[in-house]
Structures are given as C-alpha cells and as structure tokens.
Design an enzyme around this catalytic site. Structure first.
Site, PDB file in Angstrom:
ATOM      1  N   ASP A   4       0.859  -1.197   0.000  1.00 14.34           N
ATOM      2  CA  ASP A   4       0.000   0.000   0.000  1.00 14.34           C
ATOM      3  C   ASP A   4       0.892   1.243   0.000  1.00 14.34           C
ATOM      4  O   ASP A   4       1.802   1.367   0.817  1.00 14.34           O
ATOM      5  CB  ASP A   4      -0.902  -0.011   1.240  1.00 14.34           C
ATOM      6  N   ASP A 102      -4.035   2.524  -4.968  1.00 10.69           N
ATOM      7  CA  ASP A 102      -2.660   2.505  -4.442  1.00 10.69           C
ATOM      8  C   ASP A 102      -2.339   1.247  -3.653  1.00 10.69           C
ATOM      9  O   ASP A 102      -1.413   1.239  -2.857  1.00 10.69           O
ATOM     10  CB  ASP A 102      -2.414   3.749  -3.586  1.00 10.69           C
ATOM     11  N   GLU A 103      -3.078   0.179  -3.902  1.00 11.14           N
ATOM     12  CA  GLU A 103      -2.903  -0.986  -3.026  1.00 11.14           C
ATOM     13  C   GLU A 103      -3.170  -2.288  -3.780  1.00 11.14           C
ATOM     14  O   GLU A 103      -4.087  -2.369  -4.585  1.00 11.14           O
ATOM     15  CB  GLU A 103      -3.853  -0.733  -1.863  1.00 11.14           C
TER      16      GLU A 103
HETATM   17  P1  TTP Z   1      -5.170   5.231   1.379  1.00 11.34           P
HETATM   18  O1  TTP Z   1      -4.172   4.174   1.013  1.00 11.34           O
HETATM   19  O2  TTP Z   1      -6.247   4.867   2.325  1.00 11.34           O
HETATM   20  O3  TTP Z   1      -4.431   6.487   2.022  1.00 11.34           O
HETATM   21  P2  TTP Z   1      -3.039   7.137   1.687  1.00 11.34           P
HETATM   22  O4  TTP Z   1      -2.281   6.357   0.672  1.00 11.34           O
HETATM   23  O5  TTP Z   1      -3.255   8.582   1.342  1.00 11.34           O
HETATM   24  O6  TTP Z   1      -2.310   7.119   3.087  1.00 11.34           O
HETATM   25  P3  TTP Z   1      -1.673   5.856   3.836  1.00 11.34           P
HETATM   26  O7  TTP Z   1      -0.221   6.162   3.929  1.00 11.34           O
HETATM   27  O8  TTP Z   1      -2.337   5.828   5.158  1.00 11.34           O
HETATM   28  O9  TTP Z   1      -1.967   4.647   2.999  1.00 11.34           O
HETATM   29  O10 TTP Z   1      -5.853   5.805   0.078  1.00 11.34           O
HETATM   30  C1  TTP Z   1      -5.162   5.952  -1.157  1.00 11.34           C
HETATM   31  C2  TTP Z   1      -5.590   7.220  -1.861  1.00 11.34           C
HETATM   32  O11 TTP Z   1      -6.998   7.219  -2.045  1.00 11.34           O
HETATM   33  C3  TTP Z   1      -5.278   8.486  -1.071  1.00 11.34           C
HETATM   34  O12 TTP Z   1      -3.978   8.985  -1.312  1.00 11.34           O
HETATM   35  C4  TTP Z   1      -6.354   9.418  -1.509  1.00 11.34           C
HETATM   36  C5  TTP Z   1      -7.525   8.532  -1.877  1.00 11.34           C
HETATM   37  N1  TTP Z   1      -8.545   8.592  -0.794  1.00 11.34           N
HETATM   38  C6  TTP Z   1      -9.653   9.401  -0.963  1.00 11.34           C
HETATM   39  O13 TTP Z   1      -9.799  10.032  -2.007  1.00 11.34           O
HETATM   40  N2  TTP Z   1     -10.576   9.471   0.042  1.00 11.34           N
HETATM   41  C7  TTP Z   1     -10.447   8.788   1.221  1.00 11.34           C
HETATM   42  O14 TTP Z   1     -11.297   8.884   2.116  1.00 11.34           O
HETATM   43  C8  TTP Z   1      -9.304   7.932   1.380  1.00 11.34           C
HETATM   44  C9  TTP Z   1      -9.105   7.152   2.650  1.00 11.34           C
HETATM   45  C10 TTP Z   1      -8.384   7.876   0.346  1.00 11.34           C
HETATM   46 MG    MG Z   2      -2.106   4.261   0.802  1.00 10.55          MG
END
Ligand code: TTP
Ligand code: MG
Length: 348
Positions: A4, A102-103
């Site tokens: 992720d 992103d995962e």
């Molecule tokens: P995530 O992987 O949940 O968050 P992240 O990558 O920003 O942070 P982390 O380091 O905790 O993984 O989500 C991936 C992308 O999806 C994030 O960059 C932006 C988008 N997103 C939204 O648009 N709305 C949301 O509520 C969430 C959680 C994520």
């Molecule tokens: Mg992320």
C-alpha cells in the site's frame, strides 16, 4: 503480501514538486480560506501531525493548519503513477490483485521459501518501487490476505511488517474490534455495545450468538477474529470502462476545437473497445472547466461498438453542457457497461 502506497496522492505531488518535502501537504478541495466545502482526499504525514485526515471537511483541516499547502486533486496523474506501480508489481508476482488505486495483494506462496525469504523479497520490492516510481510504500506480509492487510497498517509509514501464521491470532487479539478487516464503523460500534471490545473478545464469542445477530456474516467475523481467511488472491481482469481525456493547450470555448477533441478521443476509445472485443452501452462525457469544477453526463444506448454512434452521443452530451460561458480546460470521453461482443451477437 499487501503493498500500500504511503499518503499516495500527496506523495505523487511531492515527486513533481520536491520543494513540498517536509512541509504539510493536503490534497483535496479548495479550502477557500476556511469557507470551502468538500473534503480532504489525503495528506502527508507532516500534515497528519496536526490532526488532519482523509475524509475530513476541508474547512476543518484549514482550521487545524491554515498555512499547510493545499493542492487540488489531479486524478489523471495519480492514475498514471498507479499504473507504473502496478506494472512493477505484476512483473514481480504471478497473482496480483489490485484493490484500489494505491494498493494490491501479491500471492507469493509458490515463489518463496519461507517467511525469511519473504522479508528479503519485500525489502527489494520496496527499493525497486522507490527507485522506479519514486514513491514510498508499506508492506504487510502474512499467511493470508486479512493478516497481510492488518500487518501493513502496522508497518505504516514506510515500513515492512511480517506476521507469521503462528503469531497471527496474538497479533490482532488486543486491537479494538473496529480495527478488524471488514468491520465498518457501524458494525464496530454494535459489536462493542454487545460487549466485544477487542478482536480477542470476538474470537472467543459463541458463533451461534454472532449468527443470530449478523447471519452468515457472523461466521465471517468469527473467522476473521481468529485470523482465518481463506480467500485467494485473484486478478480482477474484467474491464469495467474505457476512457480517454485530454487537456487543451489553453482553456477554450471553440466548438470546432472541442468537436475535434471529441472525435479524436472517441477514435482512441473505440480502438481499445475493439481490441477488447467488446461492445458498450453507456457513454459518458466529462468536462472540466477553467475553474476546475466539473460536469459529468452519461446516457445509455443500445449496445454497440461503433465509432459513429460514440461520436454522435458524445456530441449530444456536449450540447447539453449547462455552463456554456465557462471555458473548458479538459474533456473526457468514456464508455462503460462493456460486454463481450460475441455474447451480444448471440443474444441479438
Ligand atoms: P489510502 O491508502 O487509504 O491512504 P493514503 O495512501 O493517502 O495514506 P496511507 O499512507 O495511510 O496509505 O488511500 C489511497 C488514496 O486514495 C489516497 O492517497 C487518496 C484517496 N482517498 C480518498 O480520495 N478518500 C479517502 O477517504 C481515502 C481514505 C483515500
Ligand atoms: Mg495508501
């Protein structure tokens, strides 16, 4: 293994604007000095120090840190970065299941010799993603998807966490029940109300009680709480939609220029549609105006694979543009409701 990306949208922005590094960055809607509506999509860890989080009202984020750097969302760019990362992952493992932008889960059971090997593999993979895509990520490794996912949460940011089969139950048992994969806020609250505060409490619950309350989902909950997850990593290969977008050199109101863009985009889309041997039944036109607001309109048609029909429908959608005076910055044509051409022919 679950990979992720860390603070993904914000990390993408940091690539093209290195001067942002070390400063709090928030990606989302325009805060308009505190009066903005809309939400935070994500923010970097610097901004998280001030309590800012994904999904928070942008006005609240602004109150917490008015001098953070606020950036608009550029999906196309993040999708491009996402494709780069996914291509690296696919070159590394046979089974890759992308779960969001992103995962992704990687099934490495056949490829590695034991958990130690998986750690070395993860270190290499992280380095490769950092070197090629210039992005940080976190990796969770476990005996199944559930544990890999939860291990990844613990690994964040920029870490690797390995949880072996024999450690899995202990790893999750003291966590609040709301942290269990697959448990949303509502169910989490419900579980707490009936006395299951930790995942361990839930693991020892009577299955019958859980089934009374939650039906077959109760069994799933009980399994998860006991670190049991038999689901496999599978590539979701079904194409759901095909689209192309283009940003004009200068924002425009010129009908001819816009018409030409629709024609070109439609050609590209149809190229992809025919490569996939598919037909579509929904056409969507997207307009982004000079002020970054967007207009999205779709219509359903008889399943077709024809360029003429796509152009015609996209043009009609364009004529319904409600903001005739606003210059257009970007335009997109997308088709969805795709199905197999041969199957359709049989159906007709
Ligand atoms: P995530 O992987 O949940 O968050 P992240 O990558 O920003 O942070 P982390 O380091 O905790 O993984 O989500 C991936 C992308 O999806 C994030 O960059 C932006 C988008 N997103 C939204 O648009 N709305 C949301 O509520 C969430 C959680 C994520
Ligand atoms: Mg992320």
């Amino acid at each position: 293994m679950l990979v992720d990306m860390d603070h993904f949208y914000a990390a993408c922005e940091e690539i093209r604007r290195p001067e942002l590094k070390g400063k709090p960055v928030v990606v989302g809607w325009d805060p308009k000095e505190g009066s903005g509506r809309g939400v935070v999509m994500t923010c970097n860890y610097e901004a998280r120090k001030y309590g800012i989080r994904s999904g928070m009202a942008i006005s609240k984020a602004y109150k917490l840190k008015p001098d953070a750097i606020y950036l608009p969302v550029d999906f196309d760019y993040y999708e491009e970065k996402s494709r780069e990362v996914m291509a690296i992952l696919r070159s590394k493992a046979e089974d890759v299941e992308q779960v969001s932008i992103d995962e992704a889960f990687l099934d490495l059971s056949g490829k590695l010799h034991g958990y130690e090997d998986s750690l070395r593999y993860a270190v290499k993979l992280k380095k490769e993603i950092a070197a090629k895509a210039l992005l940080p990520c976190s990796i969770g490794i476990g005996p199944n998807k559930l544990i890999a996912k939860m291990a990844c949460e613990e690994a964040k940011p920029d870490g690797i966490r390995l949880v072996r089969q024999e450690e899995a139950r202990d790893f999750i048992k003291n966590m609040p029940v709301g942290n269990l994969y697959g448990v949303g806020r509502k169910i989490g609250e419900q579980l707490e109300q009936i006395g299951y505060r930790t995942i361990g409490d839930l693991a020892e619950a009577n299955i019958m009680d859980l089934m009374d309350r939650f039906g077959s989902y109760g069994i799933e909950l009980h399994n998860y709480a006991n670190a049991i997850d038999e689901s496999s990593v599978h590539e979701n290969s079904e194409i759901k939609s095909i689209g192309r977008e283009r940003t004009f050199g200068a924002d425009t109101l010129d009908e001819k220029e816009i018409g030409n863009a629709i024609l070109e985009l439609s050609r590209e889309v149809i190229g992809e549609v025919s490569k996939a041997g598919a037909v579509f039944k929904t056409v969507t036109l997207k307009l982004r105006y000079h002020d970054f607001t967007e207009h999205l309109k779709s219509r359903s048609i008889k399943p077709t694979g024809s360029l003429e029909s796509l152009v015609q429908n996209a043009m009609q959608l364009y004529r319904q543009n409600p903001e005739k005076a606003k210059r257009i910055r970007k335009i997109g044509v997308r088709v969805s409701g795709l199905s197999d051409y041969k199957k359709q022919k049989k159906l007709f």
